[in-house]
Enzyme design. Structure first.
Site, PDB file in Angstrom:
ATOM      1  CE  LYS A 157      40.385  36.748  44.023  1.00 27.45           C
ATOM      2  NZ  LYS A 157      39.790  38.106  44.004  1.00 27.45           N
ATOM      3  CE  LYS A 211      39.842  42.981  49.778  1.00 24.28           C
ATOM      4  NZ  LYS A 211      39.148  43.753  48.744  1.00 24.28           N
ATOM      5  NE  ARG A 214      41.725  42.851  38.448  1.00 22.59           N
ATOM      6  CZ  ARG A 214      40.992  43.964  38.419  1.00 22.59           C
ATOM      7  NH1 ARG A 214      41.270  44.919  37.544  1.00 22.59           N
ATOM      8  NH2 ARG A 214      39.989  44.125  39.245  1.00 22.59           N
TER       9      ARG A 214
HETATM   10  N1  BES Z   1      38.305  39.870  46.389  1.00 17.61           N
HETATM   11  C1  BES Z   1      38.078  41.201  45.967  1.00 17.61           C
HETATM   12  C2  BES Z   1      36.685  41.398  45.357  1.00 17.61           C
HETATM   13  C3  BES Z   1      35.505  41.194  46.290  1.00 17.61           C
HETATM   14  C4  BES Z   1      34.977  42.254  46.991  1.00 17.61           C
HETATM   15  C5  BES Z   1      34.915  39.967  46.405  1.00 17.61           C
HETATM   16  C6  BES Z   1      33.886  42.059  47.827  1.00 17.61           C
HETATM   17  C7  BES Z   1      33.829  39.764  47.238  1.00 17.61           C
HETATM   18  C8  BES Z   1      33.305  40.815  47.946  1.00 17.61           C
HETATM   19  C9  BES Z   1      39.098  41.610  44.901  1.00 17.61           C
HETATM   20  O1  BES Z   1      40.341  41.034  45.006  1.00 17.61           O
HETATM   21  C10 BES Z   1      39.274  43.084  45.018  1.00 17.61           C
HETATM   22  O2  BES Z   1      39.719  43.518  46.033  1.00 17.61           O
HETATM   23  N2  BES Z   1      38.909  43.816  43.964  1.00 17.61           N
HETATM   24  C11 BES Z   1      39.016  45.228  43.962  1.00 17.61           C
HETATM   25  C12 BES Z   1      39.549  45.645  42.609  1.00 17.61           C
HETATM   26  C13 BES Z   1      39.990  47.074  42.535  1.00 17.61           C
HETATM   27  C14 BES Z   1      41.186  47.312  43.432  1.00 17.61           C
HETATM   28  C15 BES Z   1      40.342  47.401  41.111  1.00 17.61           C
HETATM   29  C16 BES Z   1      37.631  45.800  44.213  1.00 17.61           C
HETATM   30  O3  BES Z   1      36.635  45.189  43.813  1.00 17.61           O
HETATM   31  O4  BES Z   1      37.543  46.850  44.839  1.00 17.61           O
HETATM   32 ZN    ZN Z   2      41.679  42.097  46.299  1.00 24.91          ZN
HETATM   33 ZN    ZN Z   3      40.377  39.175  45.922  1.00 20.64          ZN
END
Ligand code: BES
Ligand code: ZN
Ligand code: ZN
Length: 501
Positions: free
Chosen positions: A267, A279, A353
């Protein structure tokens, strides 16, 4: 820093400091530590008897020699309890002793190979771990600090072995350890680089430069080429950013007759704002590191190019920035992936994903029949496992176990997670084939893996969610704050073992 391996008496090295070691509870040091003690007329035994040196893990004791041996000082590094000693302690004690020496301002140090005496470790393995610990531990990211370029660096590390016939094994271990550690540091540099500088285009340029240096084939696809391939999921994520996306492809062609064609996918989100599902400020902290999986794949490809396993390996990194903006994709959009499957966007922050789905379809179209992806995919993986284990998923348990074993060998622990059809059900959409985020956040790391599994199909595949371990707020023995560069060594070790199997 230069690393030299030589045979001789460590007590006779004319360096700023020599490093010897002691297990916890030992009162009569043997081996090199004993020899140095005798040269110092029993000074080390005296310090042990007085309780000054205990041999506890991470304990560093500086002893001045006052002219009794050529080196001005001896560092006695504690190895901890003998029964808990392993290769990872070799990495740690090496890193800690060299950081101690650097902090004292020493420029030249000599060390013995920890663990290869009464520690009972294989000499070649211990030497590899020593080189890894040294180069990983001394790593710093100072590219953007002006005016202190070479300040206070160690210049020379001598690895001294008494028996000349053991030098060759040490040299072999050091060669491999150096390649793995320097490739990890290469990945760390990419991850630590600020996101205004490490854009998708910059990441592709860095990959191309590295490929040139180590002799890998490099192909970089742009937006138009990706559109022709039908990568609607990847391009949907890219739509909100002014920084153009890239698909980075690095090819290593070892003699892979009869072996799987391995694809490593990483990724490469160069910054993850979350997109329109923006975020929070706290949630965005460390999101320059959302390309750590991609960096791990580039680092592993560098190591593989230098280690030359008999295997075909391709590294594939979808490099994209996830931004909100007038052109950004929305929640409720539907995109069509390269595989033909359609996806309803239920959350623009579940972007990793999406880019990986198209990268996996590309890997399969290129004839790869074994896939391993590495991604900072979910906060849920960190919630589940805390900061010590990466989460490992697969439909083929045997393949996952092989990746876990490579991780254990390299001190990069991976914990196996469940993945069954029940979770796939949670990813079905009313309007498209799949949705990109489940409606319930519970089990978020698993539902994310279930989404990816749909794109792996029947192809053997392992998914490593490194969100728990990719970034550190605190320095540990051989990991500085910030990017840890995890999975470079695990992936390269897995590839070496696959070639040898
Ligand atoms: N890059 C983030 C995941 C992440 C969070 C990596 C904290 C490292 C530290 C990913 O793209 C993301 O935002 N995932 C979401 C998924 C959700 C929206 C289904 C998450 O983990 O909240
Ligand atoms: Zn994300
Ligand atoms: Zn991400």
């Amino acid at each position: 820093m230069e690393i030299r391996v030589l045979s001789g008496d460590i007590a006779q090295q004319p360096v700023d400091a020599i490093i010897v070691n002691l297990f916890e509870g030992v009162t009569e040091p043997g081996g090199a530590t004993g020899a140095v003690d005798r040269a110092l007329n029993g000074a080390l035994r005296q310090l042990i008897a007085e309780g000054e040196i205990k041999g506890k893990a991470s304990e560093m004791t500086l002893v001045h020699t006052f002219g009794r041996i050529p080196a001005k000082r001896v560092i006695v590094a504690g190895l901890g309890k003998a029964e808990r000693f392993d290769l990872d302690r070799v990495r740690s004690v090496t890193a800690e002793s060299l950081k101690f020496a650097r902090q004292k301002g020493f420029k030249t140090v000599a060390t013995i190979v920890h663990g290869a005496g009464i520690g009972g470790l294989d000499l070649r393995d211990a030497a590899q771990a020593l080189a890894e610990g040294a180069l990983l531990g001394l790593y710093r990211f100072r590219r953007h600090k002006t005016g202190e370029q070479d300040a206070n660096e160690l210049q020379e590390l001598r690895i001294v072995e008494f028996h000349a016939e053991r030098v060759q094994s040490i040299e072999e271990g050091v060669r491999v350890g150096r390649i793995l550690a320097e490739s990890t540091n290469f990945a760390r540099d990419l991850i630590n680089e600020p996101p205004n500088l490490m854009t998708p285009v910059a990441m592709a340029d860095a990959a191309a430069r590295m490929a040139q240096e180590v002799g890998l084939e490099c192909e970089v696809l742009d937006r138009v080429q990706m559109a022709e391939l039908g990568m609607g999921a990847l391009l949907g994520v890219a739509a909100g950013s002014h920084n153009e996306p890239r698909l980075i492809v690095l090819r290593y062609k070892g003699d892979g007759a009869g072996k799987p064609k391995l694809a490593l996918l990483g990724k490469g989100i160069t910054f993850d704002t979350g997109g329109i599902n923006l975020k929070s400020s706290e949630g965005m902290r460390t999101m320059k590191g959302d390309m750590a999986g991609g960096a791990a794949v580039l680092g592993a490809m560098r190591a593989i190019a230098l280690l030359r396993p008999a295997l075909e390996v391709t590294g594939i990194v979808p490099a994209v920035e996830n931004m909100p903006g007038g052109g950004a994709q929305r929640p409720e959009d539907v995109v069509r992936t390269m595989s033909g499957k359609t996806v309803e966007i239920t959350n623009t922050d579940a972007e990793g994903r999406l880019v990986l789905a198209d990268a996996m379809a590309y890997a399969k179209a290129q004839g790869h029949n074994m896939l391993i992806d590495v991604a900072t995919l979910t906060g849920a993986a960190r919630t589940a496992l805390g900061p010590k284990f990466a989460a490992g998923f697969a439909r083929q348990r045997e393949l996952l176990d092989q990746v876990i074993a490579a991780g254990e060998r390299e001190g990069e622990p991976i914990w196996p997670m469940p993945l069954t059809e029940e979770y796939t059900e949670l990813m079905r959409s009313e309007v498209a084939d799949l949705k990109n985020a489940a409606s319930d956040p519970a089990g978020g790391a698993i539902t994310a893996a279930a989404f990816l599994a749909e794109f792996a199909g029947d192809t053997p595949w392992v998914h490593l969610d490194i969100a728990p371990v990719s970034f550190a707020d605190r320095e540990t023995a051989y990991h500085p704050r910030g990017a840890r560069g995890v999975m470079v060594r695990t992936l390269a070790t897995f590839a070496m073992r696959l070639a040898a199997s």
